[in-house]
Write an enzyme that holds these catalytic residues in place. Structure first.
Site, PDB file in Angstrom:
ATOM      1  N   GLY A  36       0.827  -1.209   0.000  1.00  0.00           N
ATOM      2  CA  GLY A  36       0.000   0.000   0.000  1.00  0.00           C
ATOM      3  C   GLY A  36       0.853   1.248   0.000  1.00  0.00           C
ATOM      4  N   ALA A  37       1.923   1.223  -0.789  1.00  0.00           N
ATOM      5  CA  ALA A  37       2.928   2.286  -0.735  1.00  0.00           C
ATOM      6  C   ALA A  37       2.671   3.441  -1.689  1.00  0.00           C
ATOM      7  CB  ALA A  37       4.312   1.697  -1.013  1.00  0.00           C
ATOM      8  N   GLY A  40      -0.588   7.730   1.527  1.00  0.00           N
ATOM      9  CA  GLY A  40      -0.785   7.648   2.967  1.00  0.00           C
ATOM     10  C   GLY A  40       0.418   7.155   3.749  1.00  0.00           C
ATOM     11  N   ILE A  41       0.139   6.289   4.730  1.00  0.00           N
ATOM     12  CA  ILE A  41       1.183   5.757   5.603  1.00  0.00           C
ATOM     13  C   ILE A  41       2.251   5.027   4.802  1.00  0.00           C
ATOM     14  CG2 ILE A  41       1.648   4.094   7.460  1.00  0.00           C
ATOM     15  CD1 ILE A  41      -1.163   4.655   8.518  1.00  0.00           C
ATOM     16  N   GLY A  42       1.834   4.261   3.796  1.00  0.00           N
ATOM     17  CA  GLY A  42       2.781   3.488   3.007  1.00  0.00           C
ATOM     18  C   GLY A  42       3.753   4.349   2.236  1.00  0.00           C
ATOM     19  N   SER A 170      -5.662  -1.231  13.677  1.00  0.00           N
ATOM     20  CA  SER A 170      -6.391  -0.034  14.091  1.00  0.00           C
ATOM     21  C   SER A 170      -7.017  -0.265  15.454  1.00  0.00           C
ATOM     22  CB  SER A 170      -7.488   0.290  13.076  1.00  0.00           C
ATOM     23  OG  SER A 170      -8.402   1.228  13.593  1.00  0.00           O
ATOM     24  N   TYR A 198     -15.182  -3.446   8.728  1.00  0.00           N
ATOM     25  CA  TYR A 198     -13.793  -2.984   8.714  1.00  0.00           C
ATOM     26  C   TYR A 198     -13.088  -3.404  10.006  1.00  0.00           C
ATOM     27  CZ  TYR A 198      -9.781   0.147   9.016  1.00  0.00           C
ATOM     28  OH  TYR A 198      -8.511   0.651   9.175  1.00  0.00           O
TER      29      TYR A 198
END
Length: 234
Positions: A36-37, A40-42, A170, A198
């Protein structure tokens, strides 16, 4: 807000940046996969890893977006070692293809960050007939970790550098369905995925991480130097 600025035992707080946390760390010689790069965080993790000298492999579903992130990283840091590989965590075939292609490169693997995930998406089945959110957030990473674990073991034993597997979860995992994960009803939804859906996928992340930690703890007794962590975000 006071809650986010309060420092913990590490000396950092929830508002600390990745650059602040990694200040003074030299990651030269290490190789990391970040899923997931492309945002966002990735994307930020990839940027800071590369800044610290880590060879980063960005696992992304959208190659166009992934290449743009790579170009931005290299523009700011010409010495960065960054590669982009296609990875759709919602497809078991894609996960297997990614793992096979990665292993064929002969690269070491010191760090695996299972970060990719979807939060709000229509409820539909993946190509493997698994509800897509659960498939992406948990099943895909579960498979990816299993397929790459031997590579991480070999890297740790050869280099004598302890590896890291980081699973991003999370605080929502605390608010899943009353029974936790509805294993027999994963696919029984219509319309949009709700917060419980989720949250149960995030609970699955935590349970996966806990069991992985237990097994790796046993393996470490025979000198397999891999540790597990999970990160919770609000």
């Amino acid at each position: 807000m006071w809650l986010f600025s309060k420092k913990g035992p590490s000396g950092f707080s929830s508002s600390s940046t990745a650059e602040e946390v990694t200040q003074g760390i030299d990651g030269t010689g290490l190789t990391a996969i970040v899923t997931g790069a492309s945002g966002g965080i990735g994307a930020e993790t990839s940027r800071v890893f590369a800044l610290r000298g880590v060879h980063v492999i960005m696992g992304v579903r959208n190659m166009v977006a992934g290449v743009k992130v790579k170009e931005a990283i290299v523009k700011d840091n010409p010495a960065a070692k960054v590669d982009v590989m296609e990875l759709d965590l919602g497809s078991m075939a894609s996960v297997k293809k990614f793992a096979s292609e990665y292993k064929s490169t002969g690269l070491a693997l010191n760090i695996l960050i299972n970060n990719a995930g979807v939060l709000d998406s229509p409820s539909k089945l993946s190509q493997d007939n698994i509800e897509l959110m659960f498939a992406t957030n948990h099943i895909g990473h579960f498979l990816l970790t299993n397929l790459l674990l031997d590579t991480m073991k070999e890297t740790a034993q050869r280099s004598n550098v302890e590896g890291r597997i980081i699973i991003v979860s999370s605080l929502g995992h605390r608010y899943s369905y009353p029974e936790g994960i509805r294993f027999d009803k994963i696919n029984e939804r219509s319309g949009s995925c709700g917060p419980f859906d989720y949250n149960q996928s995030k609970l699955a992340n935590v349970l996966h991480a806990n069991e992985l930690a237990r097994r790796l703890k046993v393996l470490r007794k025979i000198s397999t130097n891999i540790s597990w962590y999970y990160i919770l975000y609000f």
